[in-house]
Scaffold this motif. Structure first.
Motif, PDB file in Angstrom:
ATOM      1  N   HIS A 138      33.759  44.438  37.575  1.00 36.36           N
ATOM      2  CA  HIS A 138      33.632  43.642  36.358  1.00 36.36           C
ATOM      3  C   HIS A 138      34.793  43.965  35.434  1.00 36.36           C
ATOM      4  O   HIS A 138      35.543  44.921  35.667  1.00 36.36           O
ATOM      5  CB  HIS A 138      32.287  43.935  35.661  1.00 36.36           C
ATOM      6  N   GLU A 139      34.952  43.187  34.394  1.00 36.71           N
ATOM      7  CA  GLU A 139      36.023  43.423  33.437  1.00 36.71           C
ATOM      8  C   GLU A 139      35.748  44.680  32.635  1.00 36.71           C
ATOM      9  O   GLU A 139      34.615  45.156  32.550  1.00 36.71           O
ATOM     10  CB  GLU A 139      36.138  42.237  32.479  1.00 36.71           C
ATOM     11  N   ASP A 145      37.656  46.782  36.931  1.00 37.49           N
ATOM     12  CA  ASP A 145      37.988  45.610  37.732  1.00 37.49           C
ATOM     13  C   ASP A 145      38.110  45.958  39.217  1.00 37.49           C
ATOM     14  O   ASP A 145      38.006  45.095  40.071  1.00 37.49           O
ATOM     15  CB  ASP A 145      39.287  44.979  37.228  1.00 37.49           C
ATOM     16  N   TYR A 167      33.912  46.386  27.245  1.00 36.50           N
ATOM     17  CA  TYR A 167      34.368  45.086  27.718  1.00 36.50           C
ATOM     18  C   TYR A 167      35.486  44.571  26.821  1.00 36.50           C
ATOM     19  O   TYR A 167      35.525  44.889  25.627  1.00 36.50           O
ATOM     20  CB  TYR A 167      33.209  44.089  27.716  1.00 36.50           C
TER      21      TYR A 167
END
Length: 78
Positions: free
Chosen positions: A15-16, A50, A71
């Protein structure tokens, strides 16, 4: 996060953002990309979320660790 013998096997996550892990109890082998890290109480990791990551092997249970994720901020236009 608490992992026990009853915990499901975790897939790798991606994920970011940036992520910080701090190991509190137990022992896990933690994957980040193509690297493996043996995590014991007091160990920490800070990484780009990431890349694929997650607990690869649960070595000593129960295992507990903090997972703090930052995030990217979204620019909002008024």
């Amino acid at each position: 996060i608490t992992l026990t013998a009853d915990s499901d096997t975790f897939p790798t996550f991606q994920h970011e953002g940036m992520e910080f892990l701090y190991m509190l109890e137990g022992e896990v082998i933690y994957r980040h990309g193509d690297q493996l890290f043996q995590m014991q109480p007091g160990d920490s990791l800070f990484f780009d979320a990431d890349a694929p990551h997650g607990p690869e092997q649960l070595m000593k249970l129960p295992s507990r660790y903090l997972s703090i994720i930052s995030y990217p901020q979204q620019n909002s236009k008024s």
